[in-house]
Design an enzyme around this catalytic site. Structure first.
Site, PDB file in Angstrom:
ATOM      1  CE  LYS A   1      -0.290  12.086  -4.460  1.00 17.18           C
ATOM      2  NZ  LYS A   1      -0.264  10.899  -3.609  1.00 17.18           N
TER       3      LYS A   1
ATOM      4  CD  GLN B   1      -0.449   8.680   1.746  1.00 15.23           C
ATOM      5  OE1 GLN B   1      -1.579   9.160   1.778  1.00 15.23           O
ATOM      6  NE2 GLN B   1       0.632   9.431   1.702  1.00 15.23           N
TER       7      GLN B   1
ATOM      8  CB  SER C   1       7.582   5.716   1.812  1.00 10.72           C
ATOM      9  OG  SER C   1       6.940   6.718   1.089  1.00 10.72           O
TER      10      SER C   1
ATOM     11  NE  ARG D   1       7.040  14.501  -2.620  1.00 10.48           N
ATOM     12  CZ  ARG D   1       8.083  14.098  -1.894  1.00 10.48           C
ATOM     13  NH1 ARG D   1       9.283  14.565  -2.142  1.00 10.48           N
ATOM     14  NH2 ARG D   1       7.938  13.225  -0.910  1.00 10.48           N
TER      15      ARG D   1
ATOM     16  NE  ARG E   1      -3.278  15.075   0.688  1.00 11.51           N
ATOM     17  CZ  ARG E   1      -2.086  14.478   0.765  1.00 11.51           C
ATOM     18  NH1 ARG E   1      -1.192  14.912   1.636  1.00 11.51           N
ATOM     19  NH2 ARG E   1      -1.805  13.455  -0.006  1.00 11.51           N
TER      20      ARG E   1
ATOM     21  CG  ASP F   1       5.186  11.495  -3.982  1.00 13.33           C
ATOM     22  OD1 ASP F   1       4.001  11.820  -4.166  1.00 13.33           O
ATOM     23  OD2 ASP F   1       5.568  10.818  -3.004  1.00 13.33           O
TER      24      ASP F   1
ATOM     25  N   GLY G   1       0.113  13.097   4.999  1.00 15.85           N
ATOM     26  CA  GLY G   1      -0.957  12.163   4.628  1.00 15.85           C
ATOM     27  C   GLY G   1      -0.586  10.737   4.980  1.00 15.85           C
TER      28      GLY G   1
HETATM   29  C1  S3P Z   1       3.094   7.511   0.069  1.00 18.86           C
HETATM   30  C2  S3P Z   1       2.206   7.219  -0.938  1.00 18.86           C
HETATM   31  C3  S3P Z   1       1.821   8.183  -1.985  1.00 18.86           C
HETATM   32  C4  S3P Z   1       2.804   9.333  -2.059  1.00 18.86           C
HETATM   33  C5  S3P Z   1       3.137   9.891  -0.704  1.00 18.86           C
HETATM   34  C6  S3P Z   1       3.769   8.811   0.163  1.00 18.86           C
HETATM   35  C7  S3P Z   1       3.383   6.484   1.082  1.00 18.86           C
HETATM   36  O1  S3P Z   1       0.546   8.697  -1.673  1.00 18.86           O
HETATM   37  O2  S3P Z   1       2.266  10.362  -2.870  1.00 18.86           O
HETATM   38  O3  S3P Z   1       4.034  10.972  -0.820  1.00 18.86           O
HETATM   39  O4  S3P Z   1       4.356   6.622   1.845  1.00 18.86           O
HETATM   40  O5  S3P Z   1       2.629   5.501   1.128  1.00 18.86           O
HETATM   41  P1  S3P Z   1      -0.810   7.950  -2.123  1.00 18.86           P
HETATM   42  O6  S3P Z   1      -0.912   6.675  -1.402  1.00 18.86           O
HETATM   43  O7  S3P Z   1      -1.921   8.907  -1.753  1.00 18.86           O
HETATM   44  O8  S3P Z   1      -0.695   7.767  -3.616  1.00 18.86           O
END
Ligand code: S3P
Length: 431
Positions: free
Chosen positions: A345, A172, A22, A391, A125, A318, A97
């Site tokens: 996910k 996100q 992230s 994961r 997704r 996660d 994502g």
């Molecule tokens: C992430 C946010 C999470 C997480 C993903 C990474 C990010 O997703 O599950 O692995 O880097 O902002 P969501 O924003 O869909 O909850």
């Protein structure tokens, strides 16, 4: 590719998980629109990084790679807020994502045409959650399925600020809106239903952007420029989580995980494991680029079942599949609720976790937004699926370390998305 994991008498290891995914993604994206040249050390590894860097390169950003003092470092030459260029082909987010949703915040604000797509998992997704607020800001954007699925096509847009109450606690989504807000006229506010990872707002603030937090409301005002930011990325607590659970749930283990990011918006896994009675010690606490890190030492523990629900869910989202492995070894019942996001996910992680662990002898009942796990199961090796989800592949491997006999994991290469060195480190930990 199938891979077989054998139960082990003892686990002993010192591991350094990859750089935080992230933080790396945000460091690449925000430095790409900064006014300078930034060095990002310990950048995440794996297929997701290829996706983010590929998209930024497609927008004209120069990124080079070097090894400095043994640490892989990326140099990103920022193009400023107005310097991105029209991609000559579609941008490809692969399985990531974070790449698709964060880059979309950028694309929505550009005066050129662009298309972003991803692999079959990502194309399934939900994207309406970002298209709705981006359209409210004035973006011209379309997507498959009436604007709910990728590919997404953008065709410029003069954005204006909005106040947006987020329907899901997604970092996100929050980040997508804040990134678009850097380019919008006036101020952009998001109101979060619960706190999710805050790397975007921390990094924007470190780069000189005007970001304000008041309770659950975050407001960004468009800056005249962003200053570039050198950063050494801490190791990923989501990668560390596999070792923390392996160490705590295995009856004869001691594992040290070094340099792990311990930003409070990410440490739900530590809170849950400690509540379960896990023996985890923190050493060498440090801070770099507004992100804290520490070494974590975990030893075999007598775990007890807990309830995981409510506001902690976004801070542990996660790590829930691997926490289900810990719960299967705990005394009593563990309940996971309010986690319906797990179903959208990289795979349906509620179903993938329950089906996989039950095949090994766990007692997990799926509920719509979580799982009910009866602890104290003796696991025995079996054939399980990763569903192409990194994961899930690694959670099944941790279960395999605790199980008697051999556990065979299908599509094990899925781990390459975030942790390509995982299998080698797993072999080394079995003593
Ligand atoms: C992430 C946010 C999470 C997480 C993903 C990474 C990010 O997703 O599950 O692995 O880097 O902002 P969501 O924003 O869909 O909850």
């Amino acid at each position: 590719m199938e891979r077989t994991v054998h139960g082990s008498e003892r686990l002993e290891a010192t591991v350094i998980p990859p750089g935080d995914k992230s933080i790396s993604h945000r460091a690449a994206l925000l430095n790409a629109i900064s006014d300078g040249q930034a060095r990002v050390a310990n950048f995440c590894v794996g297929d997701d990084r290829t996706s983010m860097l590929g998209c930024l390169r497609g927008l004209g950003v120069e990124i080079s790679e070097s090894v400095e003092e043994g640490i892989e470092t990326f140099t990103i030459r920022g193009r400023g807020l107005d310097g991105l260029t029209e991609p000559s082909d579609y941008l490809y987010s692969g399985n990531s994502g974070t790449t698709m949703r964060l880059v979309s915040g950028l694309l929505a604000a550009q005066s050129f045409f662009s298309v972003i797509t991803g692999d079959s998992s990502l194309r399934g997704r939900p994207m309406k959650r970002i298209l709705t607020p981006l359209s409210m800001m004035g973006a011209q954007v379309m997507g498959r399925g009436g604007g709910s699925l990728a590919p997404l096509a953008f065709d410029g847009g003069d954005l204006h600020g909005i106040e947006y109450e987020m329907p899901v606690a997604s970092a996100q989504l929050k980040s997508c809106i804040l990134i678009a807000g850097l380019f919008a006229e006036g101020e952009t506010s998001v109101i979060q239903p619960a706190e999710s990872r805050d790397h975007t707002e921390r990094m924007m603030a470190s780069m000189g952007a005007d970001v304000e937090q008041e309770g659950m409301r975050l407001t960004v005002r468009p800056p005249s420029r962003l200053a570039s930011l050198d950063i050494q990325v801490p190791c990923d607590i989501s990668g560390a989580a596999f070792w923390l659970v392996a160490g705590a749930a295995h009856p004869n283990a001691r594992i040290t995980v070094q340099g792990v990011g311990i930003n409070p918006s990410r440490t739900g896994v530590l809170d849950v494991l400690r509540e379960m009675g896990a023996n985890i010690r923190m050493e060498n606490v440090q801070e770099e680029g507004n992100e804290p890190s520490a070494d974590l030492v975990v030893e075999s523990s007598d775990l007890r079942g807990v309830e995981i629900s409510g506001d902690i869910i976004p801070r542990v989202i996660d790590e829930l599949p691997v926490l289900a492995v810990a719960a299967s070894q705990a005394t009593g019942q563990t309940i996971i609720r309010d986690a319906a996001e797990l179903r959208v996910k990289e795979s349906d992680r509620i179903s993938a976790t329950a089906v996989g662990l039950n095949a090994l002898g766990a007692k997990i009942r799926e509920i719509e937004d979580g799982m009910m796990i009866e602890g104290g199961s003796k696991l025995a090796g079996a054939e399980v699926e990763s569903h192409g989800d990194h994961r899930i592949a690694m959670s099944m491997a941790v279960a395999g370390l605790i199980a008697d006999g051999a556990t065979t994991i299908g599509e094990s290469e899925a781990a390459d998305v975030s942790y390509p060195t995982f299998w080698g480190e797993l072999d080394d930990a079995r003593t």
